[in-house]
Scaffold this motif. Structure first.
Motif, PDB file in Angstrom:
ATOM      1  N   LEU A   1      39.731  36.347  36.249  1.00  0.00           N
ATOM      2  CA  LEU A   1      40.346  35.882  37.498  1.00  0.00           C
ATOM      3  C   LEU A   1      41.174  34.617  37.270  1.00  0.00           C
ATOM      4  CD1 LEU A   1      37.706  36.278  40.352  1.00  0.00           C
ATOM      5  CD2 LEU A   1      40.067  37.068  40.377  1.00  0.00           C
ATOM      6  N   LEU A   2      40.610  33.681  36.504  1.00  0.00           N
ATOM      7  CA  LEU A   2      41.321  32.422  36.261  1.00  0.00           C
ATOM      8  C   LEU A   2      42.571  32.668  35.420  1.00  0.00           C
ATOM      9  CD1 LEU A   2      38.338  29.957  35.622  1.00  0.00           C
ATOM     10  CD2 LEU A   2      39.726  30.203  37.687  1.00  0.00           C
TER      11      LEU A   2
ATOM     12  N   ALA B   1      45.105  34.107  37.686  1.00  0.00           N
ATOM     13  CA  ALA B   1      45.602  33.096  38.626  1.00  0.00           C
ATOM     14  C   ALA B   1      46.628  32.188  37.941  1.00  0.00           C
ATOM     15  CB  ALA B   1      44.440  32.265  39.163  1.00  0.00           C
TER      16      ALA B   1
ATOM     17  N   ALA C   1      48.469  39.557  41.540  1.00  0.00           N
ATOM     18  CA  ALA C   1      47.765  39.180  42.777  1.00  0.00           C
ATOM     19  C   ALA C   1      46.879  40.332  43.244  1.00  0.00           C
ATOM     20  CB  ALA C   1      48.765  38.813  43.865  1.00  0.00           C
TER      21      ALA C   1
ATOM     22  N   LYS D   1      43.776  40.465  41.098  1.00  0.00           N
ATOM     23  CA  LYS D   1      42.794  39.440  41.489  1.00  0.00           C
ATOM     24  C   LYS D   1      42.028  39.877  42.734  1.00  0.00           C
ATOM     25  CE  LYS D   1      46.081  36.284  41.241  1.00  0.00           C
ATOM     26  NZ  LYS D   1      46.837  35.094  41.597  1.00  0.00           N
TER      27      LYS D   1
ATOM     28  N   VAL E   1      37.934  40.591  43.259  1.00  0.00           N
ATOM     29  CA  VAL E   1      37.125  39.944  44.309  1.00  0.00           C
ATOM     30  C   VAL E   1      36.403  41.010  45.144  1.00  0.00           C
ATOM     31  CG1 VAL E   1      37.254  38.618  46.466  1.00  0.00           C
ATOM     32  CG2 VAL E   1      38.427  37.787  44.432  1.00  0.00           C
ATOM     33  N   ILE E   2      37.124  42.067  45.504  1.00  0.00           N
ATOM     34  CA  ILE E   2      36.531  43.113  46.353  1.00  0.00           C
ATOM     35  C   ILE E   2      35.439  43.891  45.596  1.00  0.00           C
ATOM     36  CG2 ILE E   2      37.026  45.311  47.536  1.00  0.00           C
ATOM     37  CD1 ILE E   2      39.845  44.071  48.145  1.00  0.00           C
TER      38      ILE E   2
END
Lengths: 91, 184
Positions: A16-17, A20, A44, A47, A51-52
């Motif tokens: 994720l980082l 980002a 995007a 990412k 998260v989902i």
């Protein structure tokens, strides 16, 4: 939480980082060109998907809720891509 | 008219937490619908007012927004850790999630200060929309941070799952908002 699960979860954060910072870097250097914008929007979505599926723990689930949640960022980011294509074509 | 069986079913659902879960997802979807509408309005306005869009972008600071993405993602990760942790491993990740949330708010307020001083208001309607979309999100972060601290103080399994779910949705909204507002 087992050690293996924790390591996998740390790898998720690292991914994720990376996405980002990568997205911000590509977006900053893209200069409004279509290909970097498309790359930023794809990152995007990646990412949002992480998260989902991993943070909200919906990876193993199948159903309307998961599909609808995945569709929300997909629709908005597709609209952003459509706008960028329109601006590039019309000028 | 509700029968005794219906009432029994409702009581059983409430006890098993299904009712809470339904309410939580109704709340989540009302948030996603509100932010979705605001982001579509922002996108449409950037098409209609191309001059305002380029003026707005010249005042924005994508570097600070990228830092905020890192902070919010780290915060979401801590919240997810709290859900996965055992009974004794909930307070620390929730406190850290709240701390990252506070850091997000501090960076955002610093960013607003710089942008207002540089004259972002000249972008007209788009500047108003920018403050509306990102300010509404900032309010969610501040409110969510407060709830995270409250749940860290008095943790229960249901409350940890509820605030973590809402926190991930706030995270998701930012991940979509960031490229739309700052990068494209």
């Amino acid at each position: 939480m087992t050690r293996q699960a924790r390591e996998q979860f740390i790898a998720t954060l690292a991914m994720l980082l990376t996405l980002a910072l990568g997205g911000a870097f590509v977006g900053g250097l893209g200069g409004g060109l279509l290909v970097p914008i498309a790359a930023v929007l794809v990152m995007a979505y990646a990412k949002g998907r992480i998260v989902i599926l991993d943070f909200l723990e919906l990876r193993a689930q199948r159903g309307v809720l998961r599909s609808a949640l995945l569709a929300w960022p997909a629709v908005l980011l597709s609209l952003a891509l459509l706008r960028a294509v329109a601006v590039a074509l019309i000028g | 008219m509700a029968t005794i069986d219906d009432m029994d079913m409702a009581v059983r659902k409430a006890r098993s937490g299904e009712g809470d879960c339904l309410l939580l997802w109704i709340l989540v979807w009302s948030e996603l619908a509100a932010f979705g509408a605001l982001l579509v309005a922002f996108l449409v306005t950037t098409v209609v007012d191309a001059g305002g869009a380029s003026l707005l972008r010249s005042h924005l600071h994508p570097g600070l927004a990228a830092l905020n993405t890192v902070l919010l993602v780290s915060s979401g990760w801590q919240a997810a850790l709290a859900v996965r942790g055992g009974a004794g491993a909930v307070r620390r990740p929730l406190m850290l999630a709240a701390l990252f949330g506070l850091a997000f708010a501090a960076v955002k307020i610093a960013e607003y200060t710089v942008e207002i001083r540089s004259g972002i208001g000249g972008a007209g309607t788009l500047a108003e929309l920018y403050f509306l979309v990102t300010g509404f999100h900032l309010l969610h972060v501040v409110f969510g941070t407060g709830i995270l601290l409250l749940v860290a103080w008095r943790p229960s399994r249901a409350n940890v799952v509820m605030i973590a779910t809402l926190w991930h949705v706030i995270d998701l909204v930012w991940l979509v908002m960031f490229p739309i507002v700052y990068l494209t």
